[in-house]
Design a protein around this motif. Structure first.
Motif, PDB file in Angstrom:
ATOM      1  N   PHE A 102      15.735  -7.554  23.041  1.00 30.92           N
ATOM      2  CA  PHE A 102      16.988  -7.922  22.376  1.00 30.92           C
ATOM      3  C   PHE A 102      17.083  -7.390  20.951  1.00 30.92           C
ATOM      4  N   ASN A 103      15.964  -7.138  20.301  1.00 30.91           N
ATOM      5  CA  ASN A 103      16.014  -6.446  19.011  1.00 30.91           C
ATOM      6  C   ASN A 103      16.554  -5.034  19.201  1.00 30.91           C
ATOM      7  N   GLN A 137      20.427  -5.400  19.838  1.00 31.98           N
ATOM      8  CA  GLN A 137      21.149  -6.327  18.975  1.00 31.98           C
ATOM      9  C   GLN A 137      22.580  -5.912  18.648  1.00 31.98           C
ATOM     10  N   ARG A 163      23.417 -14.770  22.453  1.00 31.68           N
ATOM     11  CA  ARG A 163      23.522 -13.795  21.356  1.00 31.68           C
ATOM     12  C   ARG A 163      24.906 -13.147  21.272  1.00 31.68           C
TER      13      ARG A 163
END
Length: 185
Positions: free
Chosen positions: A33-34, A37, A62
């Motif tokens: 997910f980084n 992002q 997110r």
């Protein structure tokens, strides 16, 4: 196992007991997910071989607008259903309890996805079957990002013939994430 960030941050998630599924570790999920992002907020997310649903639920937490989960294992699907209810993401999600190819067929003409994540059982060639089907599917947009979680020895040499190319990949100790998109014409 928990939601790492976003509106449902720190909520614990259920997973089924035993070896029928292989939940992605929090550390690998956080790395994934980084890398995503900037792509997740506002996206439509498809979670194939969804297991506990943790990847799609993390995407909604997110900022993904909507996630569809496809899982054919009934115990795992019940787990996803419970996790969707617990995170209160019922309006932002849909669960299809069927095999992946049938599930994608069911979505044709109804949805297009910005991100498709799949974590099929390792060393069964299922990712190739799904990618072959997706290469002709209307659920893809020209810039849809497909991410495959696979064993380190998984062969992706057939991607070129399907009109796909590897954009990037991230290797971990025992597996990898392969980021795939349709080739630009």
């Amino acid at each position: 196992m928990r939601i790492i960030a976003g509106t449902a941050r720190s909520l614990p998630l259920k997973t089924i007991e035993g070896l029928e599924t292989r939940p992605t570790t929090d550390k690998i999920k956080e790395t994934l997910f980084n890398m995503l992002q900037n792509d997740v907020p506002g996206c439509y997310f498809l979670d194939l071989f969804a297991g506990s649903g943790q990847i799609g639920l993390e995407a909604i937490s997110r900022g993904a607008l909507y996630a569809v989960f496809i899982e054919n294992n009934r115990k795992a699907a019940k787990c996803i259903e419970d996790n969707i209810a617990f995170t209160k993401f019922t309006k932002e999600s849909r669960l299809l309890t069927t095999d992946v190819i049938s599930g994608i067929s069911n979505l044709e003409g109804k949805y297009t996805f910005d991100i498709i994540f799949m974590d099929p059982p390792y060393r069964q060639g299922l990712e190739e079957d799904v990618l072959r089907f997706l290469s002709k599917s209307s659920v893809l947009k020209p810039d849809t990002m497909i991410i495959v979680e696979a064993s380190l020895d998984t062969d992706f040499s057939y991607l070129d013939e399907l009109g796909f190319s590897v954009i990037k990949f991230k290797k971990y100790k025992t597996n990898m994430h392969v980021f795939i998109q349709q080739k630009r014409v």
